[in-house]
Enzyme design. Structure first.
Site, mmCIF file in Angstrom:
data_model
loop_
_atom_site.group_PDB
_atom_site.id
_atom_site.type_symbol
_atom_site.label_atom_id
_atom_site.label_comp_id
_atom_site.label_asym_id
_atom_site.label_seq_id
_atom_site.Cartn_x
_atom_site.Cartn_y
_atom_site.Cartn_z
ATOM 1 N N LEU A 61 0.862 -1.172 0.000
ATOM 2 C CA LEU A 61 0.000 0.000 0.000
ATOM 3 C C LEU A 61 0.902 1.227 0.000
ATOM 4 O O LEU A 61 1.950 1.245 0.649
ATOM 5 C CB LEU A 61 -0.895 0.025 1.242
ATOM 6 C CG LEU A 61 -1.918 -1.114 1.374
ATOM 7 C CD1 LEU A 61 -2.606 -1.053 2.739
ATOM 8 C CD2 LEU A 61 -2.949 -1.058 0.269
ATOM 9 N N ASP A 62 0.486 2.257 -0.695
ATOM 10 C CA ASP A 62 1.265 3.489 -0.752
ATOM 11 C C ASP A 62 1.297 4.188 0.605
ATOM 12 O O ASP A 62 0.481 3.904 1.480
ATOM 13 C CB ASP A 62 0.668 4.441 -1.791
ATOM 14 C CG ASP A 62 0.796 3.915 -3.206
ATOM 15 O OD1 ASP A 62 1.719 3.120 -3.467
ATOM 16 O OD2 ASP A 62 -0.023 4.314 -4.049
ATOM 17 N N ARG A 63 2.210 5.134 0.743
ATOM 18 C CA ARG A 63 2.401 5.866 1.995
ATOM 19 C C ARG A 63 1.086 6.447 2.528
ATOM 20 O O ARG A 63 0.788 6.353 3.704
ATOM 21 C CB ARG A 63 3.411 7.000 1.798
ATOM 22 C CG ARG A 63 3.620 7.862 3.041
ATOM 23 C CD ARG A 63 4.520 9.041 2.773
ATOM 24 N NE ARG A 63 5.835 8.651 2.327
ATOM 25 C CZ ARG A 63 6.851 8.354 3.134
ATOM 26 N NH1 ARG A 63 6.699 8.406 4.436
ATOM 27 N NH2 ARG A 63 8.020 8.014 2.625
ATOM 28 N N THR A 65 -1.941 5.517 2.055
ATOM 29 C CA THR A 65 -3.029 4.552 2.066
ATOM 30 C C THR A 65 -3.046 3.771 3.376
ATOM 31 O O THR A 65 -2.005 3.386 3.883
ATOM 32 C CB THR A 65 -2.880 3.575 0.883
ATOM 33 O OG1 THR A 65 -2.768 4.325 -0.318
ATOM 34 C CG2 THR A 65 -4.056 2.641 0.789
#
Length: 160
Positions: A61-63, A65
């Site tokens: 997951l992105d930062r 998210t």
């Protein structure tokens, strides 16, 4: 990062961690502490003879998210869940700025073009505020829409 990761399940071969916004999953060369570091430290503290590098994430997951991340020491499980040939579906719920209709999601259903090529078609829909409680515990704010996207590939920025 304001919040600490929350461990939902932990044993010597599988961890389920609720990732807060502001934390990265993998190292980016800056030396910043990552969720993988966090999981590895938990594994070492358990003392079951695994090396810290044995605990690997099953998704990313992105930062910015939040969400559930699974980590495992089981290479076969990792292969079965991550390899594209296995066609494992991954479900994401997200809040999107603006008012979207079901029709606005049609490009995702056909497959969108990313920098590295065309994505496989996604299953997606606008979801109700009640269904979105997991991603919006304070409720869906005015000017946003809750959506659900189900994909098999998991390519970088595919859901974004």
């Amino acid at each position: 990062m304001n919040e600490e990761p929350q461990v939902l399940y932990c044993d010597a071969w599988l961890m389920a961690i609720d990732k807060p916004a502001g934390m990265i999953v993998h190292g980016d060369g800056t030396g910043e502490r990552t969720l993988t570091d966090y999981a590895s430290d938990l594994l070492l503290a358990m003392g079951d003879g695994f090396a810290a590098t044995d605990m690997q994430p099953l998704n990313r997951l992105d930062r910015d998210t939040t969400g559930l991340l699974l980590f495992t020491t089981d290479g076969d499980l990792s292969q079965d869940l991550l390899h594209p040939s296995k066609h494992v579906y991954k479900t994401y719920q997200a809040l999107v700025d603006g008012h979207l209709t079901d029709r606005d999601l049609e490009p995702l259903r056909r497959g969108i073009e990313l920098n590295d090529g065309l994505c496989q078609p996604a299953i997606c829909r606008v979801i109700s505020a009640r269904e979105a409680e997991a991603v919006a515990p304070q409720g869906v704010k005015p000017g946003t829409t809750a959506v659900e996207v189900i994909i098999r590939e998991g390519r970088k920025n595919q859901v974004k």
